[in-house]
Structures are given as structure tokens and as C-alpha cells.
Design an enzyme around this catalytic site. Structure first.
Site, PDB file in Angstrom:
ATOM      1  N   GLU A 190       0.819  -1.208   0.000  1.00 25.67           N
ATOM      2  CA  GLU A 190       0.000   0.000   0.000  1.00 25.67           C
ATOM      3  C   GLU A 190       0.859   1.268   0.000  1.00 25.67           C
ATOM      4  OE1 GLU A 190      -3.161   0.104  -0.285  1.00 25.67           O
ATOM      5  OE2 GLU A 190      -4.054  -1.717   0.534  1.00 25.67           O
ATOM      6  N   HIS A 202      -3.365   2.140   8.402  1.00 28.58           N
ATOM      7  CA  HIS A 202      -4.470   1.354   7.834  1.00 28.58           C
ATOM      8  C   HIS A 202      -4.639   0.085   8.649  1.00 28.58           C
ATOM      9  CE1 HIS A 202      -7.026  -1.052   5.395  1.00 28.58           C
ATOM     10  NE2 HIS A 202      -6.053  -1.845   4.978  1.00 28.58           N
ATOM     11  N   HIS A 215      -7.676  -3.218   9.823  1.00 26.69           N
ATOM     12  CA  HIS A 215      -8.912  -3.940   9.504  1.00 26.69           C
ATOM     13  C   HIS A 215      -9.821  -3.949  10.742  1.00 26.69           C
ATOM     14  CE1 HIS A 215      -6.531  -6.330   6.206  1.00 26.69           C
ATOM     15  NE2 HIS A 215      -6.652  -5.039   5.950  1.00 26.69           N
ATOM     16  N   GLU A 239     -17.930  11.859  22.632  1.00 27.02           N
ATOM     17  CA  GLU A 239     -16.601  12.373  22.308  1.00 27.02           C
ATOM     18  C   GLU A 239     -16.317  12.394  20.807  1.00 27.02           C
ATOM     19  OE1 GLU A 239     -14.151   8.171  22.855  1.00 27.02           O
ATOM     20  OE2 GLU A 239     -13.222  10.034  23.470  1.00 27.02           O
ATOM     21  N   HIS A 252     -13.226  -3.361   3.963  1.00 24.10           N
ATOM     22  CA  HIS A 252     -11.773  -3.487   4.062  1.00 24.10           C
ATOM     23  C   HIS A 252     -11.216  -2.910   5.361  1.00 24.10           C
ATOM     24  CE1 HIS A 252      -7.706  -3.067   1.687  1.00 24.10           C
ATOM     25  NE2 HIS A 252      -7.520  -3.482   2.925  1.00 24.10           N
TER      26      HIS A 252
END
Length: 272
Positions: A116, A140, A142, A170, A211
């Protein structure tokens, strides 16, 4: 000085371990990158090797020319980062054209940066520009409940933002600009990188349908805390939807306006 004793390395490794502990990094899932500060580079540059080849980034990031990034490796497990840092993470240098990179430390035994990397670098460039250099971390993961919601909520920024805001008081304070949503795309390619970078001009969080989460922040604590808050709110929403499809009470639009005034944040009216 020992590279592994530097605070930015320790913070990076801790974030990898914390993400795994949350269950967000099964197998080799997820990736993390950090745009190094001048003092970080200075503290470890004696350990750099410039013998490795340059490789194309597969995109152009001219505003990142000459920058150094600490990155996770492709196919590497977050679980293993703290066990063998040099095998699972590394430092890469961007060339003067912003089109190539080379590994200068770590990622030993032929390892390469995360697949990525184009998405990360394109978004680092955007966040560097829109935050005037403040943001340095792209993460990133999952996140389980966020992924679950992408199957049942419309993939629209305003719907995801409002639903997540309502689940915990919050949330509008932690991510007042809201969240963006990217429809499903093949991971690791330029298409998803471009789509995400467009959202990152406006948001600090992009949800990748089916994803996970892609987010940006100034440091490791703020970035991990952002992802953690979004996922916690998603967990509450999943539980609420499992009990009833109807909310008997919630935080209203006027409540949000009062909250914004009290905490001195600006909440876009499009989400209210």
C-alpha cells in the site's frame, strides 16, 4: 546510537503491537508509515546504507522528495514487529523526483515496503500540504465493526459520520470534520490511492468499504486514538442495531451544536 533505542522507533513498534492486540491485524493485514522528522533522521543516519537499488513508487509525490519514511513491510505480520524489528519494518528514502524510493535501513533478507506504499505516500503528500506539515502518520487497519457497518449502511460520508457521531459524545470532538467513505476497490492500486487522497483533503479518516480504516494524524498516539475512537463508536452502533433498528433517544442536531460550542470545534452543518 542504537536505532532500536530511538523514541520514534519505539512508538512505531508499540503502535503495531497495540493494533494487533485490538484484533485489527490478522495475518499480514494492515500497514503503518511515519514521515520522519529532521531530528529522527539525524539520530539514526549513521546506520543508513545507500547500497540498495531505487524502485518506482508507481505514482508521483514531488512534495515528498528527499523525505524519509519508517514503514511496515509487505507480507509482514504486525504481531512479529516487536519480535524482530529489522525484518519487519524499514526506513525508505524518496528520491529528488518523487517517483522512486530505496531502502536505507531494515527490511532485511529481501523484504520490501508495504504494497500500500503508493496509497500511503500520496496521502502523506496531501496531509503534509493541508496540515502545513503537522501530520506525519498514516495508518491502515482492519477494524472489525467498521467493516461490518459497510455492509449495512449506505456508503455515504454524511450517513457514516452522523451515525458514528451519535454513538459516543466524544466522537464529534475527536473527528469534527467527519469521515469519508471509499467504495470497494482493489487494494494496493493507484485507483484506491487517488480516491482516498481526494477524501483526505477534507477528512482525517477514510473508511474503505469491506476493508477497514485509513487514517492520518500528527503522531502515533493521536492517529491510533483516532482509529480506536472510530472503531469503538462502530462497535456501539453494531450492538445497538443488533438490539433494535429504532433509536428511542439519541444526540440531536442541536445537542451537537451545543457540544461544538462548549469544546470550541466546528461541525459541518451537512452532517447535522
Amino acid at each position: 546510537m542504537n536505532v532500536l533505542e530511538q523514541e520514534f522507533i519505539k512508538g512505531f513498534v508499540r503502535m503495531c503491537s497495540d493494533g494487533f492486540a485490538q484484533g485489527w491485524h490478522e495475518r499480514n493485514g494492515g500497514n503503518l508509515t511515519y514521515r520522519m522528522k529532521d531530528e529522527d533522521i539525524e539520530s539514526v543516519k549513521n546506520a543508513f546504507s545507500y547500497q540498495r537499488d531505487w524502485y518506482p513508487i508507481q505514482t508521483e509525490v514531488p512534495y515528498l522528495k528527499g523525505e524519509y519514511f519508517l514503514v511496515t513491510g509487505s507480507g509482514k505480520y504486525f504481531r512479529n514487529v516487536e519480535l524482530d524489528e529489522e525484518a519487519n519494518i524499514g526506513i525508505v528514502e524518496i528520491d529528488e523526483t518523487g517517483t522512486k524510493y530505496r531502502i536505507v535501513w531494515g527490511l532485511k533478507n529481501g523484504a520490501v515496503p508495504t504494497s500500500e506504499l503508493p496509497s500511503h505516500l500520496m496521502n502523506h503528500e496531501i496531509k503534509k500540504l493541508v496540515t502545513h506539515g503537522e501530520h506525519r502518520v498514516i495508518y491502515h487497519c482492519h477494524a472489525t465493526n467498521v467493516i461490518a457497518l459497510t455492509f449495512v449502511l449506505p456508503l455515504k460520508d454524511e450517513i457514516f459520520t452522523r451515525e458514528l457521531w451519535e454513538m459516543a459524545t466524544e466522537c464529534p470532538v475527536v473527528f469534527p470534520r467527519g469521515v469519508g467513505v471509499v467504495p470497494w476497490m482493489v487494494p494496493g492500486g493507484k485507483e484506491i490511492a487517488v480516491a482516498t487522497s481526494q477524501l483526505m483533503k477534507k477528512y482525517d479518516v477514510a473508511i474503505w468499504a469491506h476493508h477497514g480504516i485509513f487514517c492520518s494524524g500528527a503522531d502515533f498516539d493521536l492517529t491510533f486514538g483516532l482509529a480506536h475512537t472510530v472503531e469503538k463508536s462502530a462497535e456501539i452502533l453494531v450492538k445497538m442495531l443488533s438490539m433494535s433498528s429504532t433509536k428511542l433517544q439519541t444526540i440531536t442536531s442541536d445537542n451537537f451544536r451545543d457540544l461544538a460550542k462548549a469544546f470550541q470545534v466546528t461541525l459541518p452543518e451537512e452532517f447535522l
